[in-house]
Each structure stands twice: as structure tokens, then as C-alpha cells.
Write a protein that holds these residues in place. Sequence first.
Motif, PDB file in Angstrom:
ATOM      1  N   PRO A 230      27.446   8.715  43.880  1.00 25.94           N
ATOM      2  CA  PRO A 230      27.414   7.938  45.134  1.00 25.94           C
ATOM      3  C   PRO A 230      27.709   6.464  44.890  1.00 25.94           C
ATOM      4  CG  PRO A 230      25.191   8.525  44.421  1.00 25.94           C
ATOM      5  CD  PRO A 230      26.128   9.282  43.539  1.00 25.94           C
ATOM      6  N   GLU A 231      28.495   5.890  45.789  1.00 28.67           N
ATOM      7  CA  GLU A 231      28.828   4.466  45.681  1.00 28.67           C
ATOM      8  C   GLU A 231      27.632   3.607  46.085  1.00 28.67           C
ATOM      9  OE1 GLU A 231      33.554   3.615  46.389  1.00 28.67           O
ATOM     10  OE2 GLU A 231      32.188   3.454  48.081  1.00 28.67           O
ATOM     11  N   GLY A 303      28.245   3.616  40.004  1.00 28.41           N
ATOM     12  CA  GLY A 303      27.900   3.273  41.375  1.00 28.41           C
ATOM     13  C   GLY A 303      28.749   2.194  42.000  1.00 28.41           C
ATOM     14  N   THR A 304      29.647   1.591  41.218  1.00 23.54           N
ATOM     15  CA  THR A 304      30.426   0.487  41.765  1.00 23.54           C
ATOM     16  C   THR A 304      31.531   0.986  42.691  1.00 23.54           C
ATOM     17  OG1 THR A 304      31.533  -1.592  41.204  1.00 23.54           O
ATOM     18  CG2 THR A 304      32.199   0.343  39.952  1.00 23.54           C
ATOM     19  N   MET A 325      38.870   3.045  34.897  1.00 20.59           N
ATOM     20  CA  MET A 325      39.788   4.144  35.198  1.00 20.59           C
ATOM     21  C   MET A 325      39.206   5.487  34.765  1.00 20.59           C
ATOM     22  SD  MET A 325      43.338   2.193  34.156  1.00 20.59           S
ATOM     23  CE  MET A 325      44.409   3.608  34.441  1.00 20.59           C
ATOM     24  N   ALA A 326      38.595   5.519  33.579  1.00 21.99           N
ATOM     25  CA  ALA A 326      37.989   6.764  33.099  1.00 21.99           C
ATOM     26  C   ALA A 326      36.879   7.236  34.026  1.00 21.99           C
ATOM     27  CB  ALA A 326      37.459   6.574  31.684  1.00 21.99           C
ATOM     28  N   ALA A 327      36.208   6.302  34.694  1.00 24.80           N
ATOM     29  CA  ALA A 327      35.139   6.635  35.631  1.00 24.80           C
ATOM     30  C   ALA A 327      35.655   6.902  37.037  1.00 24.80           C
ATOM     31  CB  ALA A 327      34.109   5.508  35.665  1.00 24.80           C
ATOM     32  N   GLY A 328      36.974   6.848  37.218  1.00 24.81           N
ATOM     33  CA  GLY A 328      37.550   7.107  38.529  1.00 24.81           C
ATOM     34  C   GLY A 328      37.368   5.966  39.502  1.00 24.81           C
ATOM     35  N   LYS A 329      37.363   4.719  38.973  1.00 23.07           N
ATOM     36  CA  LYS A 329      37.183   3.554  39.826  1.00 23.07           C
ATOM     37  C   LYS A 329      38.475   2.736  39.881  1.00 23.07           C
ATOM     38  CE  LYS A 329      32.863   4.513  40.471  1.00 23.07           C
ATOM     39  NZ  LYS A 329      32.340   4.891  41.812  1.00 23.07           N
ATOM     40  N   PRO A 330      38.868   2.284  41.076  1.00 22.52           N
ATOM     41  CA  PRO A 330      40.057   1.428  41.168  1.00 22.52           C
ATOM     42  C   PRO A 330      39.771   0.035  40.622  1.00 22.52           C
ATOM     43  CG  PRO A 330      39.000   1.606  43.302  1.00 22.52           C
ATOM     44  CD  PRO A 330      38.244   2.523  42.376  1.00 22.52           C
ATOM     45  N   VAL A 331      40.832  -0.713  40.373  1.00 22.05           N
ATOM     46  CA  VAL A 331      40.716  -2.019  39.729  1.00 22.05           C
ATOM     47  C   VAL A 331      41.463  -3.071  40.538  1.00 22.05           C
ATOM     48  CG1 VAL A 331      41.249  -3.347  37.643  1.00 22.05           C
ATOM     49  CG2 VAL A 331      40.533  -0.949  37.451  1.00 22.05           C
ATOM     50  N   VAL A 332      40.869  -4.233  40.677  1.00 26.02           N
ATOM     51  CA  VAL A 332      41.552  -5.429  41.192  1.00 26.02           C
ATOM     52  C   VAL A 332      41.707  -6.381  40.020  1.00 26.02           C
ATOM     53  CG1 VAL A 332      41.400  -7.425  42.723  1.00 26.02           C
ATOM     54  CG2 VAL A 332      40.637  -5.174  43.532  1.00 26.02           C
TER      55      VAL A 332
END
Length: 412
Positions: A230-231, A303-304, A325-332
Motif C-alpha cells: 500500500p502507498e 510505501g513511497t 525501479m526494482a521496487a516498482g516505483k517511478p522516478v523523478v
Amino acid sequence: MKVLMVQTFHFRRGGDSTSMLNLSGLLEEKGHEVVHFAMKHPKNLPAAHEEYFTSEIDFPRLLEDGSLSSAWKVLTKSIYNGEAGRSIARLADDTKPDIAHFHNIHGHLTTSIIEPLRKRKIPIVWTCHDYRLVCPNSSFLSHGEVCERCLPARYWNAPLQRCKKESGAASFVAMLSSCWDRMTGVPGRIDRFIAPSSFLRGKLIEGRIDRDRITVIPNFTGPGAPGDAPEGDYFIYAGRLLREKGIDLLIRAAGAVQGARLLIVGEGPMEEELKLEAERYGSGRVEFTGYLGGEDFARTVAGTRFVVLPSRWYENLPFSIMEAMAAGKPVVATNIGGIPEMVDDGETGLLFPVGDEEALRSCLERMNADAGMRREMGQKGRAKAERLYGREKHYTDIMDVYDAVRKARSGK
């Protein structure tokens, strides 16, 4: 295979040490023997051959001392450390490694360790985690701004610009070290260089290092946190608190983002200054967590909403982006250095021009407002990380290099 793994610090001090320790663990898992060589330090992890480690050199303390003897020790030890050369020779004689793999050695171990290994016909592979072989300040930074004045080999610019720690003396020593490397033919005495990014390889080539000696192999990261975690109500910056990381810019931009907090994860010399910046511009939505490791860091990333890296300098292959990326999170992130090789703008994240606060604010607001876009970008990022930054791929690529240089040395 027995691998002599060489890195100044034998603890997780930064990306270079983390990369070395990760690779060492991977090689051992695959049945290889790893022999470590480093500098003695109170924080070092246990090592089977630590009695061979060279003496600790505390340059900040020596520089504070200000005596002529301390100045001489800084000058000599940082350019050619004879003790390190003698120690690695004894270690090589006693353990007989098949190959040596260097990481960061400048300033403490120094290139004095090359010749003892060459005399013993031990092939040398060197992973370049920064730009030290072509930039005396190792980062292409001068007073916090990108600087390439020393390319391709104009090292006298370092003391002229006082780029090393904003000190004329430190910059002069850095210049001498770079000149010594070229005078002694260091680039031609290494069997193969490994660059974690194509950008770094390009800068090494601009610095007159033979392109045929440089292989691009990205670092690797383990599996990330579950993509369905969950985010939370936050996004994060993770890394050292340094000016070149652009965190001050991020704090100002993040103050306008509604409905989300910015967590700054890490520690460093700018912490107090950045906290004052957060009080002025953070609108009460900026929090400093300090250093987080292990499960605490993994939970925070899981959670981010997304990860931000607003660097002003030529990032190579940042672990924070790989882990996101490995955690499936986008990057700015900024479109500088090796970052655009990792983050595909509009696909796995959003890129913005260096130093552009308005563009950064727009990217933060856009990413924060669109949960569907975050999920899609995160999934694409995870797929890319699995393809390029996985353990098995890294192991195969490293072994290909090891085998190639050993065959070349043996003439087979």
C-alpha cells in the motif's frame, strides 16, 4: 576462481563499497573464493585477511594538524602509498589469486598496488565508480557546478579552480596524483575497465582511455519490495545530503505539492542547512529520517509514491534509482549523466532539466496527482530493472570479463 577484491573501505560507506560487497557476496554464492584487500578502519567488516590491510590514513585529521610532517604524509600517501604496495604483494604471494578486481583505490591505497600484481602476472579488472581517472576531483564538479576543464588531460585546472574541497592545497595534490597516473601509464597497465554506465564510459574515452579496454556492466540490485504494497502519503529522496544532489531545489519545489510529504532519507554535511531550508520553504511537509538501512529502508521504499533524485552533477548509476525501479516505483530525476539511461522519460519516470525548479515542481505535482500513471511507470521500471540490473545478468557479464582477461594474459 580466487578473486582479490580491492576497495579502500571495507564497510558500506557509499555506492562503491556497496557494489563491491554485493559482488563479493554474489561470487561467494557461486562458489568462488574472495580475498579482500582494503585500508584498516574502525568500521571495517570482518575479513579473513585483514592483517594484510594497509594502515589507516585519516586525511582530515592530518590536514587539521597543519604540521610539515602531516602535510608531507598527505602528499606522499595520497599519491603513492608504498606500504599498500608491499602489503598487497605479501597478500598475493600468500593467497595466489587468479584475478584482481579494483574498485575505488585513489587517495589511500593508490596505484602503487598495480605493479606488484603485474609482476606476479595477475590480471587486473577495475570498476570505475566515479570519474577519478579523468577528473582530479573525481566528480566533474567545481564549487558545486559541473566542470570539464580538465578534459582530456589538462589537470592544471584543478588547483587553478580550487575544485577539490575548495582548497588550493587539496586541489594541487589531486592534480599531482592525476599527473602521476598518466606519467606511470596507469590506463595501459589495467587489463579491463568496467563502467557501470555508457555515460561514464564516454567520459573515460574523452579522457584518452582506450575504448577497447572499457566494458559497460551496470551494477545490480536485489529484488525490490512487493509491488502491491500500500502507498503512503509521501515521496522520498534517498542518499547523501550534499549540495550536488540538488536537495535544496527539491525542498523548495516540494513545498508546493499538496497532499504528500517529502521524506529525506540519509545523512551528510548539509543536513543542518537543509533543515533550515525546509523550515523556510517546506510548508511543514518535509521530514528528515536520517539514515535508514535494511528492513526500515525497504519498508520506506515500499510505501513511497515515487522516488526523486534532483542531482546537479553527472550521476553514474545511482543505487537509489535502481532500488526504486526494482521496487516498482517511478522516478523523478534530472536528465544528466547516466540517469537518462535508467529513467525513460514518460515511461518509467519523469525527467527535468538540471536546476529548473519550476520544471521539477511540475513533475512532482503531475506524478503525485496520478496514481494510475505511477502504477504503470512502476511496472515498466520493475521490468527494466529485472532485465538490466539483475543478479544473474551481472554475474554472467562479470565472469565473461574475468574469463576474457585471463585468456588474454595466458595467450590462449
